[in-house]
Design an enzyme around this catalytic site. Structure first.
Site, PDB file in Angstrom:
ATOM      1  N   ARG A  21      -4.464 -12.781   3.206  1.00 12.91           N
ATOM      2  CA  ARG A  21      -4.665 -11.991   2.015  1.00 12.91           C
ATOM      3  C   ARG A  21      -4.267 -12.878   0.586  1.00 12.91           C
ATOM      4  O   ARG A  21      -4.652 -12.690  -0.296  1.00 12.91           O
ATOM      5  CB  ARG A  21      -4.065 -10.611   2.018  1.00 12.91           C
ATOM      6  CG  ARG A  21      -4.925  -9.958   3.007  1.00 12.91           C
ATOM      7  CD  ARG A  21      -4.176  -8.456   3.231  1.00 12.91           C
ATOM      8  NE  ARG A  21      -2.652  -8.543   3.647  1.00 12.91           N
ATOM      9  CZ  ARG A  21      -1.975  -7.453   3.647  1.00 12.91           C
ATOM     10  NH1 ARG A  21      -2.425  -6.373   3.468  1.00 12.91           N
ATOM     11  NH2 ARG A  21      -0.472  -7.796   3.712  1.00 12.91           N
ATOM     12  N   SER A  41       1.803   3.383   4.651  1.00 13.29           N
ATOM     13  CA  SER A  41       0.814   4.513   4.056  1.00 13.29           C
ATOM     14  C   SER A  41      -0.002   4.847   4.943  1.00 13.29           C
ATOM     15  O   SER A  41      -0.448   5.989   4.990  1.00 13.29           O
ATOM     16  CB  SER A  41       0.542   3.831   2.636  1.00 13.29           C
ATOM     17  OG  SER A  41      -0.326   2.491   2.961  1.00 13.29           O
TER      18      SER A  41
END
Ligand code: HAX
Length: 432
Positions: free
Chosen positions: A324, A239
């Site tokens: 994360r 992305s």
């Protein structure tokens, strides 16, 4: 100092540093490329320049040099809040500096002032039934292009030194509107209800939680955490790279991020979060409760033997458990330690890495960000899996736009790598 002023003050020096690097050292060789890298998805080729974040394969992401725990600890938060303001995080991404609470609040106030979404966006999104929410989200962002300051100024003859300013304005306008557009898609698609009005007393992240109509106040903290964790993962992921490539043609942030969202919607990238929860639910439902390690063992092998990947595991760069994932696990341990899906996911964590090692294909058997996020959303009642990547898209827009502003600030040029034919490659490898 206000974010835009601080940024403007930093740009001349950064521009000169970049110009000097390119002019004086442009011919210095810094890496070789193998045939395997050329034909194998350009893995590991050092070919993009960014200061917003850096991904170390063993350590994981650092935002402007700060690890995730450092970022969460140092950034300012409102009184009583567990997670810092996303506005302050954006200040950090753009300037590399930890803002004061006042500076973070200024970004929040600026977003609030820019947050009104034109009616034609809602009208367009209302026309489409049975469309994946990522398609709607990408269309919503693309339709906003009509508002682009960059496109308008370019058409009337903007100077190159001012490109960053227009990109900044577009980025702030776009970011301000994303929570409302995403929540509109959610309410309309799954709840068949009218969108709620924003609550001006809330910050950007918490207001999204409010627009989702989730009453538990903890969800506001989760929303901020989710957006910060998903913001940036250096520049080579699909992305981010897509957006950088599109913007390099001087397309504005709306064209660029709409294209980036289409990449994020792929199952090997952002869509893995919906796939992962589907997989974990599949185990949970098959065994009618938290499964044992033996049961997950069989389920995982069945997935692999049927030729599918185990979603949420593996990574193109990381070689350890994604920090994360760990940050989300810590949130879960604090707020939902007894949740059955969380427990199921913990059993999966014990079982899957050794299986992937035995399977012998994945270079990284450890979980990535997507392995955990769905379980948290589900707990707070956001049970519609296929919406999860949209929330990823809100967060990732922070990192994307910060990168694009800096690309324009230093004057990064059109991206145009070179391709060769298979004949050429064969000759090159045979001739050594
Ligand atoms: N399950 C089964 N097989 C896996 C695997 C997994 N979780 N991860 C990698 N492999 C396989 C690959 O499919 C590949 O197989 P082939 O040789 O048959 O093509 C082989 O192991 C080598 O792959 P790799 O070099 O380790 O990994 P890549 O860099 O090619 O791909 C992926 C990285 C993340 C795409 C991969 O690990 C994967 O498909 N994971 C599952 C999907 C997923 O979790 N995606 C989200 C990643 C994080 C992210 O971008 N979030 O947005």
């Amino acid at each position: 100092m206000k974010l835009k002023e601080r940024l403007a003050a930093q740009i001349p020096e950064a521009r000169e540093r970049y110009r000097k690097l390119m002019k004086e050292y442009g011919e210095v060789k810094i890496a070789d490329v193998t045939a395997g890298q050329l034909g194998g998805g350009m893995r590991g080729i050092k070919s993009l320049l960014t200061d917003i974040s850096y991904l170390d394969p063993e350590e994981g992401i650092r935002f402007r040099g700060y690890t995730i725990p450092e970022t969460l600890e140092k950034l300012p938060r409102r009184e009583g809040a567990e997670i810092p303001l996303v506005g302050g995080f954006y200040y950090l991404l753009l300037t590399g500096e930890i803002p004061t609470l006042e500076e973070a609040e200024e970004v929040e106030a600026d977003w609030q002032n820019r947050s009104a979404v034109p009616q034609y966006i809602f009208d367009t999104l209302s026309q489409s039934e049975d469309v994946h929410p990522m398609t709607l989200f990408s269309v919503g962002v693309l339709m906003l292009q009509k508002e682009s300051v960059f496109a308008r100024n370019y058409a009337t003859g903007m100077k190159k030194e001012d490109y960053w300013d227009a990109m900044y304005e577009d980025s702030m306008n776009m970011l301000a509107k994303l929570p409302t557009i995403a929540a509109f898609i959610y309410q309309r698609k799954y709840k068949n209800s009218a969108p709620l009005d924003s609550d001006p007393s809330l910050d950007w992240g918490s207001n999204f939680a409010h627009l989702m109509n989730v009453s538990d106040p903890e969800y506001k903290e989760l929303a901020k955490l989710y957006f910060i964790l998903h913001s940036d993962h250096e520049s080579g992921n699909v992305s981010a790279h897509t957006s950088h490539l599109v913007a390099s043609a001087l397309s504005d942030v709306y064209y660029s991020w709409s294209a980036g969202l289409c990449g994020l919607a792929g199952p090997l990238h952002g869509l893995a979060n919906q796939e992962c929860l589907r997989w974990v639910m599949g185990v949970y439902e098959q065994f009618d409760g938290v499964p044992t390690e033996e049961q997950i063992h069989k389920f995982a092998w069945d997935t692999l033997n049927s030729g599918q990947v185990i979603p949420g595991y593996g990574h193109a760069v990381l070689r350890k458990t994604d920090p994360r994932y760990t940050a989300q696990r810590e949130f879960a341990l604090k707020h939902m330690p007894e949740d059955d899906l969380f427990k199921t996911m913990n059993v999966v964590y014990n079982v899957v890495p050794p299986i992937l090692k035995e399977h012998g294909k994945a270079k990284n058997p450890w979980p990535n960000v997507d392995a955990h996020s769905g379980v948290l959303q589900y707990f707070y009642g956001v049970t519609e899996f296929d919406f999860y990547t949209v929330m990823f898209g809100i967060g990732r827009a922070l990192g994307i736009s910060a990168n694009l502003i800096w690309d324009r600030a230093v004057g990064q040029p059109l991206e145009r790598p070179k391709s060769i034919t298979t004949d050429m490659l064969e000759k090159m490898v045979k001739n050594g």
